[in-house]
Design a protein around this motif. Structure first.
Motif, mmCIF file in Angstrom:
data_model
loop_
_atom_site.group_PDB
_atom_site.id
_atom_site.type_symbol
_atom_site.label_atom_id
_atom_site.label_comp_id
_atom_site.label_asym_id
_atom_site.label_seq_id
_atom_site.Cartn_x
_atom_site.Cartn_y
_atom_site.Cartn_z
ATOM 1 N N ARG A 145 102.323 -105.740 32.896
ATOM 2 C CA ARG A 145 102.163 -106.874 32.599
ATOM 3 C C ARG A 145 100.923 -106.976 31.264
ATOM 4 N NH1 ARG A 145 103.079 -110.837 36.306
ATOM 5 N NH2 ARG A 145 105.907 -110.485 36.368
ATOM 6 N N TYR A 146 100.154 -106.440 31.767
ATOM 7 C CA TYR A 146 98.969 -106.876 30.803
ATOM 8 C C TYR A 146 98.200 -105.582 30.722
ATOM 9 C CZ TYR A 146 99.137 -111.287 33.279
ATOM 10 O OH TYR A 146 99.436 -112.990 34.324
ATOM 11 N N LYS A 147 98.945 -104.815 30.346
ATOM 12 C CA LYS A 147 98.396 -103.128 30.037
ATOM 13 C C LYS A 147 97.351 -103.177 30.515
ATOM 14 C CE LYS A 147 101.534 -104.023 25.809
ATOM 15 N NZ LYS A 147 102.341 -104.515 26.224
ATOM 16 N N GLN A 148 96.945 -102.938 31.538
ATOM 17 C CA GLN A 148 95.667 -102.510 32.401
ATOM 18 C C GLN A 148 94.894 -101.167 32.419
ATOM 19 O OE1 GLN A 148 96.368 -101.838 36.510
ATOM 20 N NE2 GLN A 148 93.885 -102.414 36.655
ATOM 21 N N VAL A 149 94.103 -101.259 32.142
ATOM 22 C CA VAL A 149 93.387 -100.345 31.118
ATOM 23 C C VAL A 149 92.407 -99.105 32.316
ATOM 24 C CG1 VAL A 149 93.678 -99.787 29.522
ATOM 25 C CG2 VAL A 149 92.227 -101.342 29.531
ATOM 26 N N ASN A 150 91.764 -98.680 32.597
ATOM 27 C CA ASN A 150 90.665 -98.078 33.649
ATOM 28 C C ASN A 150 89.134 -98.530 32.826
ATOM 29 O OD1 ASN A 150 89.780 -97.300 35.566
ATOM 30 N ND2 ASN A 150 89.661 -94.822 35.125
ATOM 31 N N TYR A 151 88.034 -99.200 33.769
ATOM 32 C CA TYR A 151 87.382 -99.014 32.660
ATOM 33 C C TYR A 151 86.488 -98.721 33.014
ATOM 34 C CZ TYR A 151 89.413 -104.251 34.497
ATOM 35 O OH TYR A 151 90.191 -104.510 34.402
ATOM 36 N N THR A 152 86.387 -97.674 31.917
ATOM 37 C CA THR A 152 85.812 -96.486 31.596
ATOM 38 C C THR A 152 85.425 -96.289 29.605
ATOM 39 O OG1 THR A 152 87.382 -95.058 32.105
ATOM 40 C CG2 THR A 152 85.999 -95.237 33.697
ATOM 41 N N SER A 153 84.362 -95.610 30.011
ATOM 42 C CA SER A 153 84.679 -95.261 28.088
ATOM 43 C C SER A 153 86.003 -95.157 27.198
ATOM 44 C CB SER A 153 83.616 -94.867 27.480
ATOM 45 O OG SER A 153 83.376 -93.260 27.956
ATOM 46 N N TRP A 154 86.368 -93.821 28.022
ATOM 47 C CA TRP A 154 87.979 -93.710 27.390
ATOM 48 C C TRP A 154 88.705 -94.886 28.001
ATOM 49 C CZ3 TRP A 154 91.335 -89.638 30.351
ATOM 50 C CH2 TRP A 154 92.890 -89.489 29.193
ATOM 51 N N ALA A 155 89.356 -95.320 28.452
ATOM 52 C CA ALA A 155 89.167 -96.308 28.618
ATOM 53 C C ALA A 155 90.949 -96.015 28.720
ATOM 54 C CB ALA A 155 89.530 -97.549 28.305
ATOM 55 N N PRO A 156 91.711 -95.239 29.638
ATOM 56 C CA PRO A 156 93.214 -95.316 29.867
ATOM 57 C C PRO A 156 94.241 -96.067 30.320
ATOM 58 C CG PRO A 156 92.484 -94.021 31.703
ATOM 59 C CD PRO A 156 91.486 -94.818 30.679
ATOM 60 N N PRO A 157 94.955 -95.938 30.027
ATOM 61 C CA PRO A 157 95.794 -96.956 31.061
ATOM 62 C C PRO A 157 97.136 -96.921 31.934
ATOM 63 C CG PRO A 157 97.591 -95.327 29.000
ATOM 64 C CD PRO A 157 96.487 -95.154 28.489
ATOM 65 N N LEU A 158 97.046 -97.692 33.481
ATOM 66 C CA LEU A 158 96.691 -97.376 34.599
ATOM 67 C C LEU A 158 98.296 -96.699 34.476
ATOM 68 C CD1 LEU A 158 93.703 -99.012 36.100
ATOM 69 C CD2 LEU A 158 94.146 -96.267 35.272
ATOM 70 N N ALA A 159 99.023 -97.746 33.960
ATOM 71 C CA ALA A 159 101.085 -98.098 34.433
ATOM 72 C C ALA A 159 101.120 -96.192 34.724
ATOM 73 C CB ALA A 159 101.503 -98.697 33.015
ATOM 74 N N PRO A 160 101.072 -95.190 33.858
ATOM 75 C CA PRO A 160 101.563 -93.711 34.359
ATOM 76 C C PRO A 160 101.289 -93.381 35.497
ATOM 77 C CG PRO A 160 100.901 -93.686 32.496
ATOM 78 C CD PRO A 160 100.342 -95.046 32.470
ATOM 79 N N ILE A 161 99.651 -93.404 35.966
ATOM 80 C CA ILE A 161 99.272 -92.856 37.326
ATOM 81 C C ILE A 161 100.063 -94.036 38.540
ATOM 82 C CG2 ILE A 161 97.152 -94.413 37.067
ATOM 83 C CD1 ILE A 161 98.071 -90.334 38.693
ATOM 84 N N LYS A 162 99.785 -95.201 38.128
ATOM 85 C CA LYS A 162 100.537 -96.500 38.902
ATOM 86 C C LYS A 162 102.520 -95.908 39.365
ATOM 87 C CE LYS A 162 97.938 -99.122 38.178
ATOM 88 N NZ LYS A 162 96.277 -101.016 39.337
ATOM 89 N N ILE A 163 103.101 -95.730 38.191
ATOM 90 C CA ILE A 163 104.180 -95.231 38.205
ATOM 91 C C ILE A 163 104.463 -93.871 39.407
ATOM 92 C CG2 ILE A 163 106.293 -94.241 37.295
ATOM 93 C CD1 ILE A 163 105.000 -96.034 35.003
ATOM 94 N N ILE A 164 103.826 -93.287 39.074
ATOM 95 C CA ILE A 164 103.718 -91.925 40.249
ATOM 96 C C ILE A 164 103.286 -92.209 41.378
ATOM 97 C CG2 ILE A 164 102.465 -89.788 40.460
ATOM 98 C CD1 ILE A 164 101.823 -88.942 37.682
ATOM 99 N N MET A 165 102.290 -92.975 41.782
ATOM 100 C CA MET A 165 102.319 -93.960 42.913
ATOM 101 C C MET A 165 102.999 -95.049 43.028
ATOM 102 S SD MET A 165 98.887 -96.272 43.572
ATOM 103 C CE MET A 165 100.023 -97.794 42.901
ATOM 104 N N THR A 166 104.020 -95.048 43.015
ATOM 105 C CA THR A 166 105.146 -96.147 43.284
ATOM 106 C C THR A 166 106.174 -94.930 43.939
ATOM 107 O OG1 THR A 166 104.307 -97.921 42.120
ATOM 108 C CG2 THR A 166 106.365 -97.990 43.087
ATOM 109 N N ILE A 167 105.953 -93.689 42.605
ATOM 110 C CA ILE A 167 107.523 -92.792 42.720
ATOM 111 C C ILE A 167 106.682 -91.990 44.335
ATOM 112 C CG2 ILE A 167 108.574 -90.885 42.134
ATOM 113 C CD1 ILE A 167 108.599 -92.256 39.670
ATOM 114 N N GLY A 168 105.308 -91.564 45.255
ATOM 115 C CA GLY A 168 105.343 -90.965 45.665
ATOM 116 C C GLY A 168 105.668 -91.599 46.801
#
Length: 169
Positions: free
Chosen positions: A122-145
């Protein structure tokens, strides 16, 4: 055991075996990323800001997707003070009780994972680092796991129920 339960157990086992065998290669992906960074940093003095996070995400995917497969292999830690001396039926009864607790825990974990995934999307969450990758892909993997581990826990519960009843599944 009813045929539907046998089909469920076989399907879940087969799915977790395929996903688990795939996920075991993610360690090599992580090693490759870290080797690339090591060579890039030492030989060419070119560090990259994305390497540590990619390695962390890859490792998280490795253990989250491999959790169900680890359960099939009985690869988790177990305190064997009394358990090893028990009969298979008694072990199955105790494993059924612990499976119920595990299923409850995984349902709560899944609720949190879905909530977290929803937020990230919903909020296009990104990691709070200088690279700032989106967190949705890893959260999708987390949910599937977590879903795969929950399904495997239910399948193991049915296997233990069959063993406790003196049946084969």
């Amino acid at each position: 055991m009813p045929k539907a339960i046998k089909c469920f157990v076989n399907y879940v086992d087969a799915t977790n075996k395929v996903v688990g065998k795939f996920s075991q290669y993610l360690v090599f992906v992580m090693m490759g990323v870290l080797l690339f960074e090591s060579i890039s940093r030492t030989l060419f003095n070119q560090p990259h800001i994305w390497v540590v996070e990619i390695a962390q995400f890859t490792m998280a995917a490795y253990y989250l997707l491999g959790g169900g497969y680890s359960m099939i292999l009985d690869g988790h830690v177990r305190m064997d003070l009394l358990y090893g001396r028990w009969s298979p039926k008694r072990r199955a009864v105790v494993d059924m009780l612990t499976a119920i607790v595990l299923i409850f825990y995984l349902v709560l974990l899944l609720y949190g994972a879905i909530s977290s995934l929803e937020y990230a999307l919903r909020y296009k969450q990104v990691n709070y680092t200088s690279w700032a990758p989106p967190l949705a892909p890893i959260k999708i993997i987390m949910t599937i796991g977590i879903v795969l581990m929950l399904l495997q826990s239910i399948a193991i519960f049915f296997k233990d129920l069959a063993t406790a009843r003196g049946e084969s599944l």
